[in-house]
Design a protein around this motif. Structure first.
Motif, PDB file in Angstrom:
ATOM      1  N   ASP A 182       1.262  -1.503   0.026  1.00 44.61           N
ATOM      2  CA  ASP A 182      -0.031  -0.029  -0.249  1.00 44.61           C
ATOM      3  C   ASP A 182       0.713   1.708  -0.134  1.00 44.61           C
ATOM      4  OD1 ASP A 182      -2.170  -1.504   0.292  1.00 44.61           O
ATOM      5  OD2 ASP A 182      -2.304  -1.990   2.211  1.00 44.61           O
ATOM      6  N   ILE A 183       1.578   1.533   0.446  1.00 49.81           N
ATOM      7  CA  ILE A 183       2.748   2.931   1.007  1.00 49.81           C
ATOM      8  C   ILE A 183       4.362   1.688   1.409  1.00 49.81           C
ATOM      9  CG2 ILE A 183       1.047   3.844   1.984  1.00 49.81           C
ATOM     10  CD1 ILE A 183       3.244   3.167   4.161  1.00 49.81           C
ATOM     11  N   ILE A 184       5.230   2.964   0.380  1.00 45.24           N
ATOM     12  CA  ILE A 184       6.644   2.708   0.482  1.00 45.24           C
ATOM     13  C   ILE A 184       6.958   3.414   1.858  1.00 45.24           C
ATOM     14  CG2 ILE A 184       8.648   2.948  -0.123  1.00 45.24           C
ATOM     15  CD1 ILE A 184       7.138   2.841  -3.595  1.00 45.24           C
ATOM     16  N   VAL A 185       8.320   2.493   2.564  1.00 48.86           N
ATOM     17  CA  VAL A 185       9.281   3.656   3.693  1.00 48.86           C
ATOM     18  C   VAL A 185      10.369   3.246   3.673  1.00 48.86           C
ATOM     19  CG1 VAL A 185       9.128   3.369   6.035  1.00 48.86           C
ATOM     20  CG2 VAL A 185       7.123   3.483   5.337  1.00 48.86           C
ATOM     21  N   ALA A 186      11.031   4.552   3.363  1.00 50.71           N
ATOM     22  CA  ALA A 186      12.039   4.111   2.977  1.00 50.71           C
ATOM     23  C   ALA A 186      12.913   4.146   4.059  1.00 50.71           C
ATOM     24  CB  ALA A 186      12.771   5.279   2.066  1.00 50.71           C
ATOM     25  N   SER A 187      14.278   4.163   4.283  1.00 53.50           N
ATOM     26  CA  SER A 187      15.533   4.464   4.997  1.00 53.50           C
ATOM     27  C   SER A 187      17.034   5.094   4.658  1.00 53.50           C
ATOM     28  CB  SER A 187      15.393   3.464   6.308  1.00 53.50           C
ATOM     29  OG  SER A 187      15.905   2.783   5.872  1.00 53.50           O
ATOM     30  N   LYS A 188      17.533   6.101   5.232  1.00 49.52           N
ATOM     31  CA  LYS A 188      18.971   5.993   5.199  1.00 49.52           C
ATOM     32  C   LYS A 188      20.280   4.711   4.997  1.00 49.52           C
ATOM     33  CE  LYS A 188      18.560  10.170   6.455  1.00 49.52           C
ATOM     34  NZ  LYS A 188      19.059  11.975   7.679  1.00 49.52           N
ATOM     35  N   ASP A 189      21.422   5.615   5.066  1.00 54.43           N
ATOM     36  CA  ASP A 189      22.111   4.287   4.209  1.00 54.43           C
ATOM     37  C   ASP A 189      23.236   4.380   5.351  1.00 54.43           C
ATOM     38  OD1 ASP A 189      23.027   7.238   4.290  1.00 54.43           O
ATOM     39  OD2 ASP A 189      24.341   5.947   2.480  1.00 54.43           O
ATOM     40  N   PHE A 190      22.343   4.137   6.791  1.00 53.53           N
ATOM     41  CA  PHE A 190      22.940   3.759   8.035  1.00 53.53           C
ATOM     42  C   PHE A 190      22.619   3.135   9.234  1.00 53.53           C
ATOM     43  CE2 PHE A 190      21.813   8.148   8.710  1.00 53.53           C
ATOM     44  CZ  PHE A 190      21.114   8.725  10.145  1.00 53.53           C
ATOM     45  N   THR A 191      22.805   2.223  10.169  1.00 53.00           N
ATOM     46  CA  THR A 191      22.660   1.346  10.945  1.00 53.00           C
ATOM     47  C   THR A 191      21.339   1.765  11.766  1.00 53.00           C
ATOM     48  OG1 THR A 191      24.065   0.360  11.569  1.00 53.00           O
ATOM     49  CG2 THR A 191      22.566  -0.416  13.024  1.00 53.00           C
ATOM     50  N   GLU A 192      21.231   3.211  12.334  1.00 49.61           N
ATOM     51  CA  GLU A 192      19.845   4.100  12.522  1.00 49.61           C
ATOM     52  C   GLU A 192      19.050   4.112  11.982  1.00 49.61           C
ATOM     53  OE1 GLU A 192      20.247   6.806  15.801  1.00 49.61           O
ATOM     54  OE2 GLU A 192      19.067   8.209  15.142  1.00 49.61           O
ATOM     55  N   GLN A 193      18.717   3.918  10.954  1.00 53.30           N
ATOM     56  CA  GLN A 193      17.826   4.456   9.755  1.00 53.30           C
ATOM     57  C   GLN A 193      17.191   3.309   9.159  1.00 53.30           C
ATOM     58  OE1 GLN A 193      16.417   7.301   8.180  1.00 53.30           O
ATOM     59  NE2 GLN A 193      16.613   8.159  10.038  1.00 53.30           N
ATOM     60  N   ASP A 194      18.108   1.864   9.479  1.00 55.73           N
ATOM     61  CA  ASP A 194      17.658   0.677   9.200  1.00 55.73           C
ATOM     62  C   ASP A 194      16.838   0.593  10.331  1.00 55.73           C
ATOM     63  OD1 ASP A 194      19.207  -0.071   7.293  1.00 55.73           O
ATOM     64  OD2 ASP A 194      21.010  -0.913   8.815  1.00 55.73           O
ATOM     65  N   VAL A 195      16.801   0.854  11.137  1.00 59.41           N
ATOM     66  CA  VAL A 195      15.929   0.933  12.760  1.00 59.41           C
ATOM     67  C   VAL A 195      14.970   1.382  12.614  1.00 59.41           C
ATOM     68  CG1 VAL A 195      15.587   0.902  15.168  1.00 59.41           C
ATOM     69  CG2 VAL A 195      18.002  -0.378  13.949  1.00 59.41           C
ATOM     70  N   LEU A 196      15.306   2.292  12.522  1.00 57.19           N
ATOM     71  CA  LEU A 196      13.627   3.747  12.409  1.00 57.19           C
ATOM     72  C   LEU A 196      13.090   3.116  11.059  1.00 57.19           C
ATOM     73  CD1 LEU A 196      15.417   7.132  12.947  1.00 57.19           C
ATOM     74  CD2 LEU A 196      14.007   5.336  14.666  1.00 57.19           C
ATOM     75  N   GLY A 197      13.629   2.851  10.067  1.00 53.48           N
ATOM     76  CA  GLY A 197      12.420   3.012   8.615  1.00 53.48           C
ATOM     77  C   GLY A 197      12.055   1.065   9.379  1.00 53.48           C
ATOM     78  N   GLU A 198      12.166   0.249   9.880  1.00 58.19           N
ATOM     79  CA  GLU A 198      11.500  -0.731  10.300  1.00 58.19           C
ATOM     80  C   GLU A 198      10.268  -0.567  11.186  1.00 58.19           C
ATOM     81  OE1 GLU A 198      10.158  -4.361  10.201  1.00 58.19           O
ATOM     82  OE2 GLU A 198      11.982  -3.700   8.601  1.00 58.19           O
ATOM     83  N   LEU A 199      10.624   0.071  11.858  1.00 56.21           N
ATOM     84  CA  LEU A 199       9.916   0.250  13.134  1.00 56.21           C
ATOM     85  C   LEU A 199       8.769   0.863  12.511  1.00 56.21           C
ATOM     86  CD1 LEU A 199       9.301   1.868  16.694  1.00 56.21           C
ATOM     87  CD2 LEU A 199      10.288   4.205  15.584  1.00 56.21           C
ATOM     88  N   LEU A 200       8.371   2.205  11.369  1.00 55.32           N
ATOM     89  CA  LEU A 200       7.836   3.010  10.779  1.00 55.32           C
ATOM     90  C   LEU A 200       6.855   1.772  10.288  1.00 55.32           C
ATOM     91  CD1 LEU A 200       9.008   6.548   9.453  1.00 55.32           C
ATOM     92  CD2 LEU A 200       7.721   5.638  11.442  1.00 55.32           C
ATOM     93  N   ALA A 201       7.521   1.243   9.572  1.00 53.59           N
ATOM     94  CA  ALA A 201       6.527  -0.059   8.523  1.00 53.59           C
ATOM     95  C   ALA A 201       6.551  -1.489   9.414  1.00 53.59           C
ATOM     96  CB  ALA A 201       7.977  -1.150   8.027  1.00 53.59           C
ATOM     97  N   GLN A 202       7.081  -1.361  10.718  1.00 52.63           N
ATOM     98  CA  GLN A 202       6.150  -1.909  11.702  1.00 52.63           C
ATOM     99  C   GLN A 202       4.871  -1.483  12.091  1.00 52.63           C
ATOM    100  OE1 GLN A 202       8.312  -5.434  14.519  1.00 52.63           O
ATOM    101  NE2 GLN A 202       9.766  -5.202  12.691  1.00 52.63           N
ATOM    102  N   GLN A 203       5.437  -0.984  12.671  1.00 51.26           N
ATOM    103  CA  GLN A 203       3.936   0.055  13.402  1.00 51.26           C
ATOM    104  C   GLN A 203       2.798   0.137  12.431  1.00 51.26           C
ATOM    105  OE1 GLN A 203       3.345   1.133  16.761  1.00 51.26           O
ATOM    106  NE2 GLN A 203       1.821   2.741  16.585  1.00 51.26           N
ATOM    107  N   ILE A 204       3.166   0.618  10.996  1.00 52.73           N
ATOM    108  CA  ILE A 204       2.278   0.518  10.188  1.00 52.73           C
ATOM    109  C   ILE A 204       1.640  -1.017   9.823  1.00 52.73           C
ATOM    110  CG2 ILE A 204       1.564   1.456   7.341  1.00 52.73           C
ATOM    111  CD1 ILE A 204       4.353   2.850   8.315  1.00 52.73           C
ATOM    112  N   GLU A 205       1.958  -1.911   9.885  1.00 53.72           N
ATOM    113  CA  GLU A 205       1.442  -2.869   9.535  1.00 53.72           C
ATOM    114  C   GLU A 205       0.997  -3.191  10.637  1.00 53.72           C
ATOM    115  OE1 GLU A 205       4.292  -5.078   6.334  1.00 53.72           O
ATOM    116  OE2 GLU A 205       5.357  -5.330   8.821  1.00 53.72           O
TER     117      GLU A 205
END
Length: 302
Positions: free
Chosen positions: A33-56
């Protein structure tokens, strides 16, 4: 001689294929339904996944993840062009990449900066700046703990006289940004004998520990700072603006999926700096799966 145009054509086709293969894949190929992106370092990996799981979990939407999309400028261009729907940015960084404060100082008061970003992003880009996640991740100017102890260095002002003997190591983005190296050097009078090394962010701490460089720019929530006995120098002249972590979302996407706004609003104030640093270390230091780390964190907040 007649074979050259054929060979040239083959080389040109191969070059085009190679360039295409290197471009980030921003198509919604997964049918989400939507695309969630993150920048290119570890914290952003975590935050992108945080948004994704919360949305799901909370909005019941399918998310296509685009991790490691690129730096701040890449993600900003992707969202204003409608290639992605959301990512997490930091307020001081948003002020820089958006150029909303190009001819004026970036506000140093966190609430004032956040409000001006909300207004500016809505008017100029049709983007919504959501409430902060609860922590700030500022640029951290870092030296080895032994050096700090030996020379009694606690602040950036105290470090300045040592810079002619030091070697600096910085990421490309920090070396180019409005709020980056040039302004920092001017504010504190840094005078490196040699031009600082520009390096991948994943290598700066190794280079510091191995004494290939003596001063680096990292992030205040990096998990390796405490583990490696490093020291973050105090920004005693308050050069850096606030860097609160905030989700940036396309307004059109929020209107299309009303539950999305509520789901993301529930993340407001949820993450402390200590919790962010711990998750960063679990992923980077303990090599844990980012999805599992985020799943456990969200479960702990229920």
């Amino acid at each position: 001689m007649k074979r050259y145009p054929v060979i040239f054509s083959i080389v040109l086709v191969m070059l085009i294929w190679a360039i295409a293969a290197c471009q980030p894949n921003l198509s919604n190929s997964g049918g989400g339904d939507i695309i969630v992106a993150s920048k290119d370092f570890t914290e952003q990996d975590v935050l992108g996944e945080l948004l994704a799981q919360q949305i799901e979990n909370k909005a019941g939407l399918k998310v296509d993840r685009k991790p490691r999309l690129g730096g701040s400028y890449v993600c900003h261009q992707a969202i204003i062009n409608g290639k992605i729907d959301a990512y997490v940015e930091y307020t001081g960084t948003a002020a820089t990449v958006s150029k909303l404060f190009e001819n004026q100082p970036i506000p140093s008061e966190p609430k004032a900066l956040l409000q001006q970003l909300k207004d500016g992003y809505a008017q100029k880009f049709n983007l919504t700046v959501m409430p902060g996640l609860g922590f700030e991740n500022t640029f951290a100017i870092i030296i080895r703990g032994d050096d700090a102890k030996r020379d009694n260095i606690q602040t950036l002002s105290q470090a300045a006289p040592f810079t002619p003997q030091w070697r600096g190591g910085f990421g490309y983005e920090f070396s180019e940004r409005q709020d980056g190296l040039a302004g920092l050097s001017k504010t504190y009078g840094f005078q490196f004998a040699k031009p600082p090394q520009i390096m991948d962010l994943g290598l700066i701490y190794r280079a510091l520990i191995q004494k290939q460089v003596d001063l680096v720019a990292g992030n205040s929530t990096d998990g390796q700072i405490a583990r490696l006995g490093l020291v973050v120098l105090k920004d005693d002249k308050r050069y850096f603006p606030p860097y609160e972590a905030v989700p940036i979302v396309r307004e059109a996407t929020l209107q299309k999926y009303p539950k999305l706004r509520t789901a993301l609003a529930e993340l407001s104030g949820l993450v402390t700096a200590a919790e962010m640093q711990r998750m960063n270390y679990e992923v980077e230091g303990e090599l844990r799966d980012v999805k599992q780390v985020v799943k456990e964190f969200l479960a702990s907040k229920q």
